[in-house]
Design a protein around this motif. Structure first.
Motif, PDB file in Angstrom:
ATOM      1  N   ARG A 150      -1.602 -16.390  -6.868  1.00 45.69           N
ATOM      2  CA  ARG A 150      -1.415 -15.422  -7.952  1.00 45.69           C
ATOM      3  C   ARG A 150      -0.166 -15.758  -8.762  1.00 45.69           C
ATOM      4  N   VAL A 151       0.854 -16.219  -8.071  1.00 44.00           N
ATOM      5  CA  VAL A 151       2.070 -16.653  -8.791  1.00 44.00           C
ATOM      6  C   VAL A 151       1.724 -17.842  -9.688  1.00 44.00           C
TER       7      VAL A 151
ATOM      8  N   PRO B 106       9.417 -25.067  -4.427  1.00 41.51           N
ATOM      9  CA  PRO B 106       9.849 -24.240  -3.291  1.00 41.51           C
ATOM     10  C   PRO B 106      11.295 -23.763  -3.359  1.00 41.51           C
ATOM     11  N   THR B 107      12.132 -24.486  -4.122  1.00 35.43           N
ATOM     12  CA  THR B 107      13.550 -24.103  -4.167  1.00 35.43           C
ATOM     13  C   THR B 107      13.838 -23.048  -5.243  1.00 35.43           C
ATOM     14  N   LEU B 108      12.813 -22.717  -6.043  1.00 40.41           N
ATOM     15  CA  LEU B 108      13.011 -21.702  -7.078  1.00 40.41           C
ATOM     16  C   LEU B 108      12.337 -20.405  -6.647  1.00 40.41           C
ATOM     17  N   ASN B 109      12.870 -19.276  -7.105  1.00 43.68           N
ATOM     18  CA  ASN B 109      12.213 -18.018  -6.761  1.00 43.68           C
ATOM     19  C   ASN B 109      11.011 -17.801  -7.684  1.00 43.68           C
ATOM     20  N   LEU B 110      10.290 -16.696  -7.465  1.00 43.29           N
ATOM     21  CA  LEU B 110       9.029 -16.481  -8.195  1.00 43.29           C
ATOM     22  C   LEU B 110       9.262 -16.375  -9.704  1.00 43.29           C
ATOM     23  N   VAL B 111      10.287 -15.638 -10.086  1.00 40.72           N
ATOM     24  CA  VAL B 111      10.568 -15.468 -11.523  1.00 40.72           C
ATOM     25  C   VAL B 111      10.844 -16.826 -12.166  1.00 40.72           C
TER      26      VAL B 111
ATOM     27  N   GLU C  39       4.727  -8.367 -11.999  1.00 40.40           N
ATOM     28  CA  GLU C  39       4.455  -6.940 -11.747  1.00 40.40           C
ATOM     29  C   GLU C  39       2.974  -6.659 -11.961  1.00 40.40           C
ATOM     30  N   GLN C  40       2.469  -7.206 -13.061  1.00 39.44           N
ATOM     31  CA  GLN C  40       1.060  -7.023 -13.414  1.00 39.44           C
ATOM     32  C   GLN C  40       0.142  -7.607 -12.338  1.00 39.44           C
ATOM     33  N   PHE C  41       0.578  -8.689 -11.713  1.00 45.71           N
ATOM     34  CA  PHE C  41      -0.232  -9.362 -10.700  1.00 45.71           C
ATOM     35  C   PHE C  41       0.061  -8.846  -9.286  1.00 45.71           C
ATOM     36  N   GLY C  42       0.716  -7.694  -9.214  1.00 49.92           N
ATOM     37  CA  GLY C  42       0.935  -7.045  -7.923  1.00 49.92           C
ATOM     38  C   GLY C  42       2.031  -7.671  -7.092  1.00 49.92           C
ATOM     39  N   LEU C  43       2.936  -8.377  -7.760  1.00 50.95           N
ATOM     40  CA  LEU C  43       4.022  -9.015  -7.004  1.00 50.95           C
ATOM     41  C   LEU C  43       5.391  -8.428  -7.384  1.00 50.95           C
ATOM     42  N   GLY C  44       5.344  -7.227  -7.939  1.00 50.27           N
ATOM     43  CA  GLY C  44       6.594  -6.550  -8.303  1.00 50.27           C
ATOM     44  C   GLY C  44       7.435  -6.320  -7.058  1.00 50.27           C
ATOM     45  N   GLY C  45       8.715  -6.494  -7.200  1.00 44.17           N
ATOM     46  CA  GLY C  45       9.614  -6.313  -6.059  1.00 44.17           C
ATOM     47  C   GLY C  45       9.813  -7.572  -5.246  1.00 44.17           C
ATOM     48  N   ARG C  46       9.010  -8.588  -5.522  1.00 44.14           N
ATOM     49  CA  ARG C  46       9.175  -9.842  -4.763  1.00 44.14           C
ATOM     50  C   ARG C  46       9.646 -10.977  -5.670  1.00 44.14           C
ATOM     51  N   GLU C  47      10.124 -10.589  -6.840  1.00 41.71           N
ATOM     52  CA  GLU C  47      10.471 -11.600  -7.857  1.00 41.71           C
ATOM     53  C   GLU C  47      11.484 -12.623  -7.370  1.00 41.71           C
TER      54      GLU C  47
ATOM     55  N   ALA D  58       8.310 -13.164 -17.324  1.00 42.62           N
ATOM     56  CA  ALA D  58       7.821 -13.591 -16.008  1.00 42.62           C
ATOM     57  C   ALA D  58       7.806 -12.400 -15.043  1.00 42.62           C
ATOM     58  N   ARG D  59       8.849 -11.576 -15.085  1.00 40.74           N
ATOM     59  CA  ARG D  59       8.912 -10.390 -14.214  1.00 40.74           C
ATOM     60  C   ARG D  59       7.755  -9.438 -14.529  1.00 40.74           C
ATOM     61  N   ALA D  60       7.525  -9.236 -15.816  1.00 44.14           N
ATOM     62  CA  ALA D  60       6.462  -8.318 -16.230  1.00 44.14           C
ATOM     63  C   ALA D  60       5.105  -8.809 -15.719  1.00 44.14           C
ATOM     64  N   LEU D  61       4.890 -10.107 -15.812  1.00 45.27           N
ATOM     65  CA  LEU D  61       3.604 -10.675 -15.397  1.00 45.27           C
ATOM     66  C   LEU D  61       3.436 -10.591 -13.879  1.00 45.27           C
TER      67      LEU D  61
END
Lengths: 379, 252
Positions: free
Chosen positions: B166-167, B113-118, B144-152, B139-142
């Motif tokens: 999905r993350v 929980p203390t780390l961001n998605l990337v 994005e591929q999983f529809g979580l671009g912009g929320r990294e 990790a960013r590319a993946l």
């Protein structure tokens, strides 16, 4: 992975603050109390710094520098006659009463110097001339005396002013800086003969004989020779210093009192850091288990824990020692409580804090080694 | 370093097998508290398939998943994963094998929980020794591929359950493992989100050199499986080769 370990630590604000707080408190308690302790001990040996001499010859029964057992005046000549002694001078040292302007009395430490050589003179003159101390009824007082003996006066005691020592007038001819005495007595320097005038008459008046070894003789050898030939006790400066320190260790509750506080600081550090860090590990166990399942080795996870523990340890240490230094600066200006922080002290505190952190992280590491990666599959 | 053996553990179909388990047993506890979780289990999983393990609580399916994944030591039997005999490897080599070949998807996601998605997604790459910039780029590319671009840079707690899973899937796949282990991947999700996650996992399993093994209680996911293994009382009871069986029989 190490940056992630730090983010995991910093992300848990409550635990992080508690860990840093606990270690800061432990570090502060150990450093500050030790500094006050060392400061207090340094006061016990202030004579050695205020009347510097290579060899201190005293009565055979004297164990520490604040203990005065008068000797016969002829003992100076006996010391001078010892083979290996270049010179020897008398020193008077006694607590006498001074009278304040408001009628009250204050104890002062009167130091009587050999009037020819002025050996044992104040370390730093702030104003006035040292040689003027040879004038009749003259004294040189330290800063504490200015502060203490000025009570009831319209302006602080200064050069040319007079006050009474044991019902006899003393005129201030100089102001000096002197290290503070253990009992808080202001230092008042005068000549040996003048000191005998101030002091009540007794059969023996000589407090100490200050001596210097002959060139080619070591201080220790010369001191042993004095002891052999005179049956008096001869200390080198270093011997007298440690003899005094150990005397206070053996005969007062000071080390026990401060030692208890320092140990409490250590226990608080171990308890707070150990418990908080262990609970931090327990709360993160499922994530650590997940990392382990993903292939993080025990070694990697242990290093991550160690890094987390050492990070909070070093931050807590820095804050604790920083606060101790601030305390030191604040009190050194006021003169009390005593404060002395030799470089070994923060180094020692660092070692103790690192030990606490390693101990705390070992609890977590033990848990990690016992942790099965499969734990992540158990709901 | 782990060396994957080229020896054929089961000459008949080794080339198609991802996992080959024979006679594996596992007990927990001692004395009267001793429990036989696995009683000589035989089990296979093929490359390019999504295999679902089902069974009642306490039947040993999670234990089987754990020993296949190399996260739990077993008492007896043989396990070959991608022709690597796990039963012959030292624990350290099993860890090495696992970090390169296995991706995990957990019931409770287990995103830190203390780390961001990337950072969460890049963990397996970092464990594998990939440098931080490269790991985060992938990790960013993946994501994005999983529809979580912009929320990294969001924390996991800022996402819905489906997004978190999905993350977790992105994290399981980021280091391109050959086997993906899923423990109840839909149990914390609603029906619609669970369906989307299972479709995603089925697509992942289509890779000819990959195998996805799912342990679940959720009968809604059975239709996504290529095969299904039923367990009971520490043993494999049946292996269903066709989903049609369930379509005909009704709900399992």
């Amino acid at each position: 992975m190490y940056h992630l370990a730090l983010k995991m630590l910093l992300g848990d604000r409550a635990k992080y603050i508690m860990l840093v707080g606990g270690l800061t408190f432990a570090s502060l308690l150990m450093t500050q109390q030790s500094s006050v302790f060392f400061g207090l001990l340094s006061w016990t040996t202030s004579h050695l710094r205020n009347m510097r001499a290579a060899i201190w010859v005293v009565d055979a029964k004297v164990e520490q520098v604040n203990e005065i057992k008068p000797m016969r005046d002829t003992d100076v000549s006996r010391v001078r006659s010892v083979n290996g002694v270049a010179w020897a001078v008398p020193l008077f040292c006694s607590v006498l009463q001074s009278k304040l302007n408001d009628g009250n009395f204050k104890p002062i430490m009167v130091i009587g110097l050999d009037s020819t050589t002025l050996v044992g003179r104040p370390p730093t003159m702030l104003s006035g001339r040292l040689e003027n101390v040879r004038l009749p009824n003259s004294v040189i007082i330290d800063e504490l005396a200015v502060q203490r003996l000025s009570v009831g006066r319209t302006k602080p005691l200064g050069i040319g002013d007079t006050f009474e020592i044991n019902d006899k007038e003393a005129r201030v001819v100089g102001i000096c800086h002197a290290d503070r005495h253990f009992f808080g007595y202001p230092y008042v320097y005068t000549t040996y003969d003048q000191a005998l005038q101030f002091a009540p008459k007794m059969r023996k008046m000589l407090s100490v004989v200050l001596a210097e070894p002959t060139p080619g003789w070591s201080v220790e050898r010369s001191a042993r020779q004095i002891e052999k030939e005179t049956r008096l006790k001869a200390y080198t400066e270093e011997e007298f210093f440690w003899s005094t320190i150990w005397w206070y260790f053996r005969n007062t509750g000071i080390p026990m009192s401060f030692g208890t506080t320092i140990i409490l600081g250590f226990i608080v550090g171990v308890a707070v850091a150990g418990q908080t860090f262990y609970s931090f590990v327990l709360e993160n166990l499922r994530y650590l288990g997940a990392l382990k399942a993903m292939g993080a080795s025990n070694g990697l996870l242990s290093r991550m824990l160690m890094l987390q523990a050492l990070t909070v340890g070093l931050i807590g240490y820095g804050l604790g020692v920083g606060l101790s230094v601030m305390f030191g600066y604040a009190v050194l200006g006021k003169g009390q409580p005593p404060f002395m922080m030799p470089y070994q002290l923060p180094l020692f505190t660092l070692m103790v804090i690192l030990f606490i952190c390693i101990l705390a992280s070992l609890l977590g590491i033990r848990k990690i080694y016992k942790l099965e990666a499969a734990v992540v599959f158990r709901g | 370093m782990v060396k994957e053996t080229t020896e054929d553990p089961s000459p008949a179909n080794a080339h198609a097998l991802a996992v080959h388990v024979r006679g594996v047993s596992k007990t927990f506890g001692t004395g009267e508290a001793r429990t036989h979780a696995l009683k000589g289990v035989d089990f296979d999983a093929r490359l390019g398939e999504m295999l679902v393990i089902v069974g009642p609580s306490g039947c040993g399916k999670t234990t089987l998943l754990s020993v296949i994944a190399g996260t739990l030591e077993f008492d007896g039997g043989e396990i070959d994963v991608f022709n690597t005999p796990l039963h012959l490897l030292k624990p350290r080599d099993i860890t090495e094998f696992r970090k390169r070949n296995v991706g995990f998807i957990f019931q409770q996601f287990n995103l830190i929980p203390t780390l961001n998605l990337v950072e969460n997604v890049s963990v397996p790459l970092l464990i594998n020794g990939v440098r931080r910039p490269a790991a985060e780029k992938k990790a960013r590319a993946l994501l994005e591929q999983f529809g979580l671009g912009g929320r990294e840079n969001d924390r996991p707690t800022m996402l819905s359950g489906g997004q978190q899973q999905r993350v977790a899937i992105a994290r399981a796949l980021v280091h391109e493992p050959r086997m993906v282990i899923c423990d109840e991947p839909t149990s914390a999700l609603d029906k619609e989100t669970g369906a989307r996650i299972m479709e995603l996992l089925r697509d992942i399993a289509r890779h000819p050199d990959r195998c996805v093994i799912v342990v679940t209680h959720d009968n809604r996911v059975f239709k996504y499986a290529d095969r299904m293994t039923e367990m009971e009382d520490g043993r494999v009871q049946r292996v269903h080769e066709s989903l049609n069986y369930y379509d005909q029989e009704g709900e399992h």
